[in-house]
Design a protein around this motif. Structure first.
Motif, PDB file in Angstrom:
ATOM      1  N   LYS A   4      39.855  29.724  40.471  1.00 43.56           N
ATOM      2  CA  LYS A   4      39.167  30.962  40.120  1.00 43.56           C
ATOM      3  C   LYS A   4      38.976  31.066  38.609  1.00 43.56           C
ATOM      4  O   LYS A   4      37.936  31.511  38.138  1.00 43.56           O
ATOM      5  CB  LYS A   4      39.952  32.168  40.629  1.00 43.56           C
ATOM      6  N   TYR A   8      35.334  31.197  36.227  1.00 39.07           N
ATOM      7  CA  TYR A   8      35.119  32.517  35.632  1.00 39.07           C
ATOM      8  C   TYR A   8      33.829  32.609  34.815  1.00 39.07           C
ATOM      9  O   TYR A   8      33.023  33.506  35.028  1.00 39.07           O
ATOM     10  CB  TYR A   8      36.323  32.922  34.775  1.00 39.07           C
ATOM     11  N   ARG A  30      35.374  40.165  42.065  1.00 34.16           N
ATOM     12  CA  ARG A  30      34.311  39.216  42.379  1.00 34.16           C
ATOM     13  C   ARG A  30      33.446  39.796  43.485  1.00 34.16           C
ATOM     14  O   ARG A  30      33.927  40.147  44.560  1.00 34.16           O
ATOM     15  CB  ARG A  30      34.899  37.886  42.842  1.00 34.16           C
ATOM     16  N   THR A  46      41.441  40.360  42.057  1.00 36.26           N
ATOM     17  CA  THR A  46      42.581  39.548  41.643  1.00 36.26           C
ATOM     18  C   THR A  46      43.180  40.195  40.415  1.00 36.26           C
ATOM     19  O   THR A  46      42.454  40.611  39.516  1.00 36.26           O
ATOM     20  CB  THR A  46      42.121  38.108  41.301  1.00 36.26           C
TER      21      THR A  46
END
Length: 78
Positions: A4, A8, A30, A46
């Motif tokens: 992840k 980014y 996201r 997250t």
């Protein structure tokens, strides 16, 4: 987690991820879309802390330094 983090910049440039900060806590949202309808659904959230991101950076720097040392040794053998 690293996957992840690696994506980014690309996701941010495409407008698919945003972040908000609350003190030391950072929330990454996201954007997601329904595969059948194409409609936007609840984003994937997250949470990280700035401290954890710094720990990840330090660990990666240590790994990079080790790889560079190995490559330097191998180049001396050539």
């Amino acid at each position: 987690m690293l996957g992840k983090i690696r994506k980014y910049r690309e996701l941010k440039a495409r407008g698919l991820v945003t972040h908000t900060r609350n003190g030391d806590r950072v929330f990454f949202d996201r954007r997601r879309f329904d595969a059948d309808t194409g409609l936007e659904v609840q984003p994937e959230r997250t949470e990280l802390s700035v401290a954890v991101l710094r720990e990840i950076r330090a660990a990666m720097a240590t790994d990079l330094s080790a790889v560079e040392a190995i490559l330097a040794d191998l180049e001396l053998e050539l």
